[in-house]
Design an enzyme around this catalytic site. Sequence first.
Site, PDB file in Angstrom:
ATOM      1  CB  SER A  88      -0.947   0.013   1.202  1.00 23.85           C
ATOM      2  OG  SER A  88      -0.212  -0.009   2.419  1.00 23.85           O
ATOM      3  CG  HIS A 127      -1.380   3.596   5.220  1.00 25.82           C
ATOM      4  ND1 HIS A 127      -2.722   3.312   5.150  1.00 25.82           N
ATOM      5  CD2 HIS A 127      -0.766   2.625   4.473  1.00 25.82           C
ATOM      6  CE1 HIS A 127      -2.918   2.236   4.414  1.00 25.82           C
ATOM      7  NE2 HIS A 127      -1.738   1.796   3.996  1.00 25.82           N
ATOM      8  CG  ASP A 156      -5.510   4.707   5.741  1.00 26.48           C
ATOM      9  OD1 ASP A 156      -5.625   4.241   4.596  1.00 26.48           O
ATOM     10  OD2 ASP A 156      -4.416   4.946   6.291  1.00 26.48           O
TER      11      ASP A 156
END
Length: 213
Positions: A88, A127, A156
């Site tokens: 990701s 992230h 998210d």
Amino acid sequence: RARAMSRTRETTRGRANARDVATTRSPVRRARDAVVDAIVSLSHGTGRQTALQWLSLALIVASALMVWKSLMLFTQSESPVVVVLSGSMEPGLRRGDLLLLDNSRGPSEIGDVVVFNIRGRDVPIVHRILHVHANSPADVGSRLMLTKGDNNFADDGALYAPGQRWLRQDDVVGRAVVFLPHVGRLTILMNDYPWFKYGLISILGFFVVTGKD
């Protein structure tokens, strides 16, 4: 005399064939004999030698724990070293990269790559912070953060716990300050294949305990 010479030749050929078979099997036999010798040595070793071998294993484990606790104290992070488990964050961070986290330099800011926990999930997420809302820079408790993977299309919000739209600073495990490419591949293998992890630990422990140095 001719019959004697014929028998001598057959005997010589038989010995040569036996030598070839022995040469072919010798690596397997040597490995098997080494394992058998190690087990016999361990089972017939003196009490003092066995105690020293187990003490060596205990010292290795204790040293690893001391290094880990020292990293936790220095970085103020509950998990100072993590491995990227998904794609990701590509292309910046790839699966198998090793991250060193730090949580001692104040609150996280926009653009920081952070590792955070989500209620109900065992594996933390790596992230980037996309938005930050705070009443004042000094009020860390009121900071609300929204994250997003560099390789994801959406933020998210859908990944957070039910009813949660923002992250708080308490959810952040640490900010990524150092990364080492591909160093965590072994960790991924152990995570994906538990038998590999237990086998590797068993082999390392066996050689430590049976070592004679």
